[in-house]
Design a protein around this motif. Structure first.
Motif: not given
Length: 268
Positions: A76-102
């Motif tokens: 989770x730590x690397x994932x959170x850092x990537x989500x907060x600091x990276x500007x890779x295209x399509x990352x918002x879609x990946x983030x939405x999928x990762x948060x689905x278990x919520x």
């Protein structure tokens, strides 16, 4: 004099009406716990919570919750850092999928894990050929708990990273620090309270996990039957034992959360 004027210590007072919904919210959470405590048969409490099946379930819950929390931190730590600091295209879609278990029902998560790691699953079929069985094992319990708990750590740490900003990291970089050094010496210490809070949330979620565990791991005593599963089984056969074990789970969760939160506050 209104309660909204600035107080002597510099803080702004609260409007009186806000205490009403706040009190109702507190009662909604606290009152059921008090009612459960009032139903406990204190005369046989020790006997109920020290039965062989109860002790085995509690030990398994604590072991698997710790293991899943470690996995949540590692992943989770690397994932959170990537989500907060990276500007890779399509990352918002990946983030939405990762948060689905919520928002997904835990049973749905259990079914998804079963069709991934089960004997006929996407990966499980190949693992089975190598003699590796995951479904309906203790490993399955850890995976189920990690699946539902990981987003809690990611959300907590990502929020801390976004709040902290990047100004200190930028200063360290201009002074010649390598990205790994900046991450280790600046970023992580800066958001340590957020990381601790996220780990606590992940542990608490893993400790109370039921649906995904039952669907993916089953209920084998000493192997996959965690304390929530033991409580569910006892609810029909021995309601007094179910209430006593529920209280144990509540107390364990409260002790751990309060202890870590105090330590986190002290670090601030």
């Amino acid at each position: 004099m209104t309660t909204e004027r600035r107080q002597a210590d510099g803080r702004v007072g609260l409007p009186l009406w806000i205490y009403l919904p706040a009190s109702v919210g507190c009662l909604l959470v606290v009152l059921p716990l008090v009612a459960m405590g009032a139903k406990v048969d204190w005369g046989s409490f020790v006997q109920l919570v020290t039965s062989e099946s109860a002790v085995a379930a509690l030990k398994l819950s604590l072991r698997t919750a710790v293991a899943s929390t470690v996995l949540c931190v590692i992943l989770g730590v690397p994932m959170a850092i990537v989500f907060a600091r990276s500007n890779v295209r399509g990352l918002s879609v990946v983030r939405s999928l990762i948060l689905l278990p919520l928002v997904l029902p835990p049973v749905v998560g259990g079914i998804a894990l079963l069709y991934t790691f089960g004997r006929q699953g996407l990966l499980g079929e190949h693992l089975e050929m190598m003699g590796i069985r995951i479904a309906f094992s203790t490993t399955a319990v850890v995976l189920a708990q990690t699946f539902v708990a990981l987003p809690f750590l990611v959300v907590s740490l990502e929020g801390a990273l976004r709040t902290a900003g990047q100004r200190y990291e930028a200063v360290a970089a201009t002074l010649g620090a390598r990205p790994t050094t900046v991450l280790r010496r600046v970023t992580l210490p800066l958001v340590l309270p957020g990381l601790v809070s996220g780990a606590v949330l992940a542990f608490a979620r893993a400790l109370g996990e039921f649906g995904a565990t039952l669907t993916f791991a089953g209920s084998l005593e000493g192997v996959t039957r965690t304390l929530p599963l033991e409580i569910y089984l006892q609810r029909e056969s021995d309601p007094d034992a179910a209430v006593a074990l529920s209280l144990v789970l509540v107390v364990v969760a409260i002790v751990i959360v309060v202890a870590v939160r105090r330590r986190s506050s002290g670090a601030l």
